[in-house]
Design a protein around this motif. Structure first.
Motif, PDB file in Angstrom:
ATOM      1  N   HIS A  44       0.796  -0.970   0.015  1.00  0.00           N
ATOM      2  CA  HIS A  44       0.044   0.027  -0.212  1.00  0.00           C
ATOM      3  C   HIS A  44       0.878   1.077   0.049  1.00  0.00           C
ATOM      4  CE1 HIS A  44      -3.270   2.697   0.639  1.00  0.00           C
ATOM      5  NE2 HIS A  44      -4.177   1.744   0.609  1.00  0.00           N
ATOM      6  N   PRO A  45       0.298   2.342  -1.028  1.00  0.00           N
ATOM      7  CA  PRO A  45       1.317   3.574  -0.764  1.00  0.00           C
ATOM      8  C   PRO A  45       1.168   4.341   0.500  1.00  0.00           C
ATOM      9  CG  PRO A  45      -0.346   3.550  -2.670  1.00  0.00           C
ATOM     10  CD  PRO A  45      -0.391   2.268  -1.803  1.00  0.00           C
ATOM     11  N   VAL A  46       2.227   4.875   0.736  1.00  0.00           N
ATOM     12  CA  VAL A  46       2.315   5.589   2.004  1.00  0.00           C
ATOM     13  C   VAL A  46       1.522   6.907   1.906  1.00  0.00           C
ATOM     14  CG1 VAL A  46       3.589   7.281   3.532  1.00  0.00           C
ATOM     15  CG2 VAL A  46       4.627   4.923   2.665  1.00  0.00           C
ATOM     16  N   GLU A  47       0.448   7.088   2.903  1.00  0.00           N
ATOM     17  CA  GLU A  47      -0.383   8.416   2.753  1.00  0.00           C
ATOM     18  C   GLU A  47      -0.194   8.991   4.328  1.00  0.00           C
ATOM     19  OE1 GLU A  47      -5.273   9.255   2.475  1.00  0.00           O
ATOM     20  OE2 GLU A  47      -4.708   7.153   2.655  1.00  0.00           O
ATOM     21  N   LEU A  48       0.407  10.142   3.832  1.00  0.00           N
ATOM     22  CA  LEU A  48       0.823  10.900   5.291  1.00  0.00           C
ATOM     23  C   LEU A  48      -0.542  11.692   5.633  1.00  0.00           C
ATOM     24  CD1 LEU A  48       4.002  13.140   3.720  1.00  0.00           C
ATOM     25  CD2 LEU A  48       3.761  11.506   5.495  1.00  0.00           C
ATOM     26  N   LEU A  49      -0.684  11.875   6.999  1.00  0.00           N
ATOM     27  CA  LEU A  49      -1.786  12.520   7.886  1.00  0.00           C
ATOM     28  C   LEU A  49      -1.798  13.542   7.353  1.00  0.00           C
ATOM     29  CD1 LEU A  49      -1.551  10.172  10.843  1.00  0.00           C
ATOM     30  CD2 LEU A  49      -3.261  10.044   8.899  1.00  0.00           C
ATOM     31  N   PRO A  50      -2.879  14.483   7.511  1.00  0.00           N
ATOM     32  CA  PRO A  50      -3.183  16.148   7.216  1.00  0.00           C
ATOM     33  C   PRO A  50      -2.038  16.738   8.029  1.00  0.00           C
ATOM     34  CG  PRO A  50      -5.325  15.098   7.614  1.00  0.00           C
ATOM     35  CD  PRO A  50      -4.229  13.844   7.744  1.00  0.00           C
ATOM     36  N   HIS A  51      -1.536  17.687   7.439  1.00  0.00           N
ATOM     37  CA  HIS A  51      -0.749  18.837   8.183  1.00  0.00           C
ATOM     38  C   HIS A  51       0.776  18.208   8.518  1.00  0.00           C
ATOM     39  CE1 HIS A  51      -4.299  20.863   8.153  1.00  0.00           C
ATOM     40  NE2 HIS A  51      -4.979  20.296   8.830  1.00  0.00           N
ATOM     41  N   VAL A  52       1.057  16.803   8.173  1.00  0.00           N
ATOM     42  CA  VAL A  52       2.399  16.214   8.783  1.00  0.00           C
ATOM     43  C   VAL A  52       3.454  17.038   8.154  1.00  0.00           C
ATOM     44  CG1 VAL A  52       3.706  14.311   8.428  1.00  0.00           C
ATOM     45  CG2 VAL A  52       1.382  14.061   9.824  1.00  0.00           C
ATOM     46  N   PRO A  53       3.477  17.268   6.951  1.00  0.00           N
ATOM     47  CA  PRO A  53       4.802  17.679   6.405  1.00  0.00           C
ATOM     48  C   PRO A  53       5.059  19.170   6.893  1.00  0.00           C
ATOM     49  CG  PRO A  53       3.510  16.927   4.511  1.00  0.00           C
ATOM     50  CD  PRO A  53       2.614  16.836   5.767  1.00  0.00           C
ATOM     51  N   GLU A  54       3.970  19.917   6.949  1.00  0.00           N
ATOM     52  CA  GLU A  54       4.414  21.379   7.616  1.00  0.00           C
ATOM     53  C   GLU A  54       4.796  21.344   8.893  1.00  0.00           C
ATOM     54  OE1 GLU A  54       1.786  19.934   5.450  1.00  0.00           O
ATOM     55  OE2 GLU A  54       0.298  21.383   6.325  1.00  0.00           O
ATOM     56  N   ALA A  55       4.065  20.292   9.761  1.00  0.00           N
ATOM     57  CA  ALA A  55       4.339  20.113  11.062  1.00  0.00           C
ATOM     58  C   ALA A  55       5.788  19.709  11.235  1.00  0.00           C
ATOM     59  CB  ALA A  55       3.370  19.273  11.731  1.00  0.00           C
TER      60      ALA A  55
END
Lengths: 244, 244
Positions: free
Chosen positions: A98-109
């Motif tokens: 399954h492709p990785v699906e980042l949770l909302p706002h994770v990259p910015e945080a």
């Protein structure tokens, strides 16, 4: 001079979705079993077998699938078909692919916290699968170290803090699991930010930490993390963690 | 001033028995399949499926068992019984629980080399199983670092050498696998001591290194290792590796 010198992030269900896929696989497992026998405790029986196998299999998808096969044979009194057992292996393969699906706002945080502190990724489970997800997630370069461990308990955190050359008082751990991310770090004298996830595997729920425990913050979403870490950094500085 | 600054040891089939147990499990797998269908290429079919699954499962017992289940269902055209598939899971559990059996002369050889050089353990496979074996083997304290990696290729060795702060010319790797222990280290400019094991998994046999390759020694038994490493250290010093 600084109170907090390093921030650790959990990965599964903290940075990216994971339990949703495990949960879907378990629901499919229950549907398969339901074609043989009507029971309302299939998931509890599966968990009993998984828990019993952790000492041998460790964490991760492959061990879950092997436990599912064991559970399926036992629960159906060996009546389950080879085709259905093959399908259970297939559930595991889908989960691993399954492709990785980042949770909302994770990259910015994560970027915001990395701009202020050294950050490390500390995740447990299958080495191969975790490495694949770390590679895919696009955030790996932000972390000073990627630590894939077999268990997240006080002795693992003690070893990692020694390797980082850091007293626990200068370390914050961010994660969704009270059992694996928060309780052991608080126990050692470190700080925790709990980000509960909407699904929790029975195993990870087996811990209690008082919501008003010292050195603990609880946030609802990833975009609240930078402020929570900043508040901890201020409090740690005032309490003199940097001067230990 | 010194030519060789670190010596790496492989673990499975270099320090302790491993392939014997995998081989016994595969023979038992062939016996189970033989009760359904008469074929003389069962092992080759299993290996084809294992090889195909490596990108998803990585190395280790759990992945092998999942591939065995897939192979058993395919080879028997789904006729295999739940009881037999359960038995295949049982083969994996026995393999994971097997006590560590050090190979002859290994403790003395490792101690002798550790008395002269920093040594590290570099092993690939399942994190949980490898950690359990390292804990059990009684030699863990001799190693400066224990590295459990998902693949042993030039990029993994490059990363490790960077972490050790070491040019390849000052590193010797000891192991039974040409593919995983010797070829990638020689390729980077390091040294290798090949200790062939009487059994080699098809996957590890997929490499060729000339027996007269530069910077390679071949020994028959562990008790010849200290002398081989000493000979390399002398040659490395003479060739000026320490002055790079």
């Amino acid at each position: 001079m600084t109170g907090i010198r390093m921030v650790g992030f959990d990965a599964d269900d903290t940075l990216w979705r994971s339990e949703d896929y495990f949960d879907a696989a378990q629901k499919e497992f229950e549907r398969i079993i339901a074609t043989y026998v009507e029971l309302d405790d299939v998931r509890a029986r599966l968990y009993a077998i998984e828990k019993n196998n952790i000492a041998l299999f460790g964490y991760g998808v492959k061990g879950m699938v092997l436990s599912m096969i064991e559970a399926a044979v036992e629960i159906t009194s060996s009546r389950i078909s080879a085709t259905h057992l093959h399908r259970i292996v297939g559930l595991g393969k889908e989960l691993l692919a399954h492709p990785v699906e980042l949770l909302p706002h994770v990259p910015e945080a994560v970027e915001a916290i990395a701009a202020e502190h050294d950050i490390v990724l500390i995740t447990k489970g299958d080495l191969f699968h975790q490495e694949a997800k770390v590679k895919q997630c696009g955030l790996a370069d932000l972390f000073r170290r990627i630590e894939i461990v077999s268990e997240k308990d006080p002795s693992t955190y003690t070893r990692l803090l020694e390797e980082f050359g850091l007293p626990a008082e200068q370390f914050v751990m961010i994660g969704n699991s009270l059992r694996s991310d928060i309780a052991p770090v608080l126990e050692l004298g470190g700080w925790g930010v709990h980000v509960p996830y909407h699904l929790t595997w029975a195993h990870e729920a087996e811990a209690t930490v008082a919501v008003d425990a010292p050195r603990l913050r609880v946030v609802g979403r990833a975009d609240e993390l930078p402020v929570a870490v900043q508040a901890i950094a201020t409090e740690a500085l005032e309490s003199g963690a940097g001067t230990l």
